[in-house]
Enzyme design. Structure first.
Site, PDB file in Angstrom:
ATOM      1  N   SER A  83       4.594   2.600  -2.937  1.00  0.00           N
ATOM      2  CA  SER A  83       4.679   2.286  -1.497  1.00  0.00           C
ATOM      3  C   SER A  83       5.264   3.482  -0.736  1.00  0.00           C
ATOM      4  CB  SER A  83       5.585   1.072  -1.298  1.00  0.00           C
ATOM      5  OG  SER A  83       6.928   1.434  -1.614  1.00  0.00           O
ATOM      6  N   HIS A 128       5.027 -11.662   0.971  1.00  0.00           N
ATOM      7  CA  HIS A 128       5.814 -10.662   0.246  1.00  0.00           C
ATOM      8  C   HIS A 128       7.260 -11.124   0.004  1.00  0.00           C
ATOM      9  CE1 HIS A 128       2.566  -7.923   1.712  1.00  0.00           C
ATOM     10  NE2 HIS A 128       2.731  -7.435   0.502  1.00  0.00           N
ATOM     11  N   GLY A 129       7.859 -10.569  -1.053  1.00  0.00           N
ATOM     12  CA  GLY A 129       9.287 -10.769  -1.287  1.00  0.00           C
ATOM     13  C   GLY A 129       9.588 -11.963  -2.181  1.00  0.00           C
ATOM     14  N   ASP A 168       0.254   1.917  -1.949  1.00  0.00           N
ATOM     15  CA  ASP A 168       0.391   0.539  -1.488  1.00  0.00           C
ATOM     16  C   ASP A 168       0.798   0.540  -0.014  1.00  0.00           C
ATOM     17  OD1 ASP A 168       0.587  -2.245  -1.805  1.00  0.00           O
ATOM     18  OD2 ASP A 168       2.719  -2.143  -2.319  1.00  0.00           O
ATOM     19  N   HIS A 169       0.096  -0.198   0.810  1.00  0.00           N
ATOM     20  CA  HIS A 169       0.417  -0.324   2.252  1.00  0.00           C
ATOM     21  C   HIS A 169       0.539   1.026   2.954  1.00  0.00           C
ATOM     22  CE1 HIS A 169       0.920  -4.662   2.176  1.00  0.00           C
ATOM     23  NE2 HIS A 169       1.610  -4.513   1.061  1.00  0.00           N
ATOM     24  N   SER A 172       3.906 -12.429  -6.343  1.00  0.00           N
ATOM     25  CA  SER A 172       4.936 -12.712  -7.339  1.00  0.00           C
ATOM     26  C   SER A 172       5.165 -14.214  -7.414  1.00  0.00           C
ATOM     27  CB  SER A 172       6.246 -12.001  -6.969  1.00  0.00           C
ATOM     28  OG  SER A 172       6.206 -10.670  -7.436  1.00  0.00           O
ATOM     29  N   HIS A 229      -2.154  -9.680  -2.093  1.00  0.00           N
ATOM     30  CA  HIS A 229      -0.789  -9.142  -2.034  1.00  0.00           C
ATOM     31  C   HIS A 229       0.182 -10.315  -2.167  1.00  0.00           C
ATOM     32  CE1 HIS A 229      -1.238  -4.891  -0.617  1.00  0.00           C
ATOM     33  NE2 HIS A 229      -2.493  -5.309  -0.676  1.00  0.00           N
ATOM     34  N   ASN A 286      -1.284  -8.160  -6.695  1.00  0.00           N
ATOM     35  CA  ASN A 286      -0.102  -7.304  -6.537  1.00  0.00           C
ATOM     36  C   ASN A 286       1.179  -8.044  -6.917  1.00  0.00           C
ATOM     37  OD1 ASN A 286      -1.920  -5.580  -5.381  1.00  0.00           O
ATOM     38  ND2 ASN A 286      -0.777  -5.274  -3.497  1.00  0.00           N
ATOM     39  N   ILE A 287       1.936  -7.426  -7.803  1.00  0.00           N
ATOM     40  CA  ILE A 287       3.192  -8.038  -8.270  1.00  0.00           C
ATOM     41  C   ILE A 287       4.288  -6.979  -8.257  1.00  0.00           C
ATOM     42  CG2 ILE A 287       4.335  -9.117 -10.265  1.00  0.00           C
ATOM     43  CD1 ILE A 287       1.495 -10.187 -11.057  1.00  0.00           C
TER      44      ILE A 287
HETATM   45  P1  13P Z   1       5.441  -9.487  -4.115  1.00  0.00           P
HETATM   46  O1  13P Z   1       6.576  -9.248  -3.168  1.00  0.00           O
HETATM   47  O2  13P Z   1       5.020 -10.923  -4.101  1.00  0.00           O
HETATM   48  O3  13P Z   1       5.725  -9.000  -5.481  1.00  0.00           O
HETATM   49  O4  13P Z   1       4.170  -8.657  -3.561  1.00  0.00           O
HETATM   50  C1  13P Z   1       4.018  -7.300  -3.841  1.00  0.00           C
HETATM   51  C2  13P Z   1       2.955  -6.680  -3.028  1.00  0.00           C
HETATM   52  O5  13P Z   1       2.110  -7.305  -2.428  1.00  0.00           O
HETATM   53  C3  13P Z   1       2.939  -5.211  -2.988  1.00  0.00           C
HETATM   54  O6  13P Z   1       1.990  -4.737  -2.094  1.00  0.00           O
HETATM   55  O1  G3H Z   2       4.593  -4.981  -0.438  1.00  0.00           O
HETATM   56  C1  G3H Z   2       5.574  -4.297  -0.627  1.00  0.00           C
HETATM   57  C2  G3H Z   2       5.959  -3.884  -1.997  1.00  0.00           C
HETATM   58  O2  G3H Z   2       6.672  -4.913  -2.651  1.00  0.00           O
HETATM   59  C3  G3H Z   2       6.707  -2.595  -1.941  1.00  0.00           C
HETATM   60  O3  G3H Z   2       7.959  -2.799  -1.409  1.00  0.00           O
HETATM   61  O4  G3H Z   2       8.254  -1.215   0.508  1.00  0.00           O
HETATM   62  O5  G3H Z   2      10.215  -2.117  -0.766  1.00  0.00           O
HETATM   63  O6  G3H Z   2       8.687  -0.440  -1.816  1.00  0.00           O
HETATM   64  P1  G3H Z   2       8.837  -1.551  -0.843  1.00  0.00           P
HETATM   65 ZN    ZN Z   3       1.638  -5.958  -0.393  1.00  0.00          ZN
END
Ligand code: 13P
Ligand code: G3H
Ligand code: ZN
EC number: 4.1.2.13
Length: 322
Positions: A50, A181-182, A83-84, A227, A224, A267-268
């Site tokens: 990321s 997310h999170g 990522d993102h 988790s 995405h 995505n995890i």
């Molecule tokens: P989680 O926060 O559910 O693990 O998602 C991760 C993610 O989408 C990273 O782009």
């Molecule tokens: O979607 C976000 C990912 O979990 C990455 O998180 O921006 O804290 O690295 P981060």
């Molecule tokens: Zn994501």
């Protein structure tokens, strides 16, 4: 084999009814835990970085760690993915700097602007042999540095996906069907409680996924925020000085079902963070006298490996597919 793009992985995953795991990497132990599990389970994998990871660990260190994994695991396909990606410049830096796949996330922008930015990234990426993931719809939770409140989240509108994909030329599409997310994906009022008092989240919108897939036959879809927030690790954290009440994730059987459909990348990240934090907290509680980082990072890495193995075998279905 050298780093690969996701093209071949996604084609096989789509046809085979499984998904590739995309795990976020921030340091050596995380890279090792993930790739050792993938090597042993003969699973293709996407290692993703990321904007925050690049700021924390530095682009070059992360690329070199992933290149080391490629050398150590020559039998499995590994893709290195941004990522993102927040803008064209970040995507360009990763395309020029050794990544084989980038995500441009302009999902918070109006539809036409999302198309315009994504198109620009696709043109540059494809000229350099790199593939592009884009996003339509907005997930709740924390997307990289951007916090999206639940009320600002919106499901992907299936009627927009054909125009978006044909006008941008993107190679895969992240959609919003209720993941987030999170580690706190849902508020207590969005959930019910089961007999053990654990929050049960609302089910994913498989109707939206199916409508998107009907409109984009054969096209790889990405989830995405996937988790599952293992309650054993939440408990381990809370029993060792942490405070994470009501952390809740996406049930694994729903992810398994999504992987059988058109979802090719899941995505995890948060689950790995929980495993690492829980393990280190428990270690310090049991061994207050220890101070060698290798002693607490070793069990953390081992638990990341076992968690990834479980995802590959029981959730994603990609074990043995390398
Ligand atoms: P989680 O926060 O559910 O693990 O998602 C991760 C993610 O989408 C990273 O782009
Ligand atoms: O979607 C976000 C990912 O979990 C990455 O998180 O921006 O804290 O690295 P981060
Ligand atoms: Zn994501």
């Amino acid at each position: 084999m050298p780093l690969v793009t996701t093209t071949e992985m996604f084609k096989k995953a789509y046809d085979g009814g499984y998904a590739i795991g995309a795990f976020n990497v921030n340091n050596m132990e995380i890279v090792q835990g993930i790739t050792e599990a993938c090597r042993e389970e003969k699973a293709p994998v996407i290692l993703q970085v990321s904007k925050g990871a690049r700021a924390y660990a530095n682009h070059t260190y992360l690329v070199k760690l992933v290149e080391a994994a490629v050398i150590e695991c020559p039998e499995i396909p590994i893709a290195l993915h941004l990522d993102h990606g927040p803008d064209f410049e970040t995507c360009k830096a990763c395309i020029d700097g050794g990544f084989t796949s980038v995500m441009i996330d302009a999902s918070s922008k109006p539809f036409a602007e999302n198309i315009e930015i994504t198109r620009k990234v696709v043109e540059y990426a494809h000229d350099h042999g790199v593939v592009v993931e884009a996003e339509l719809g907005t997930l709740a939770g924390i997307e990289d540095d951007v916090k999206v409140a639940a009320h600002a989240a919106s499901y992907t509108r299936p009627e927009e996906v054909e125009e978006f994909v044909s006008k941008t030329g993107c190679d895969s599409l992240a959609i919003a069907i209720g993941t987030s997310h999170g580690a706190y994906k849902f508020t207590a009022d969005q959930c019910t409680r089961n007999e053990k008092g654990i929050l049960v989240p609302p089910p994913l919108r498989f109707d939206v996924l199916e409508e998107v897939s009907k409109r984009l036959p054969g096209f790889p879809i990405v989830l995405h925020g996937s988790s599952s927030v293992p309650q054993d690790y939440v408990k381990m954290i809370n029993e060792n000085g942490g405070k994470m009440p009501d952390a809740v994730g996406i049930p694994e059987e729903q992810l398994r079902h999504a992987a059988e459909l058109s979802v090719c990348k899941i995505n995890i990240d948060s689950d790995l963070r929980l495993a690492m934090t829980g393990t280190i907290r428990a270690f310090f509680n049991e061994h207050p006298d220890k101070f060698d980082p290798r002693e607490y990072l070793k069990p953390a890495r081992a638990n990341i490996k076992e968690l990834v193995r479980h995802k590959l075998v029981d959730v994603l279905g990609c074990a043995g597919k390398a």
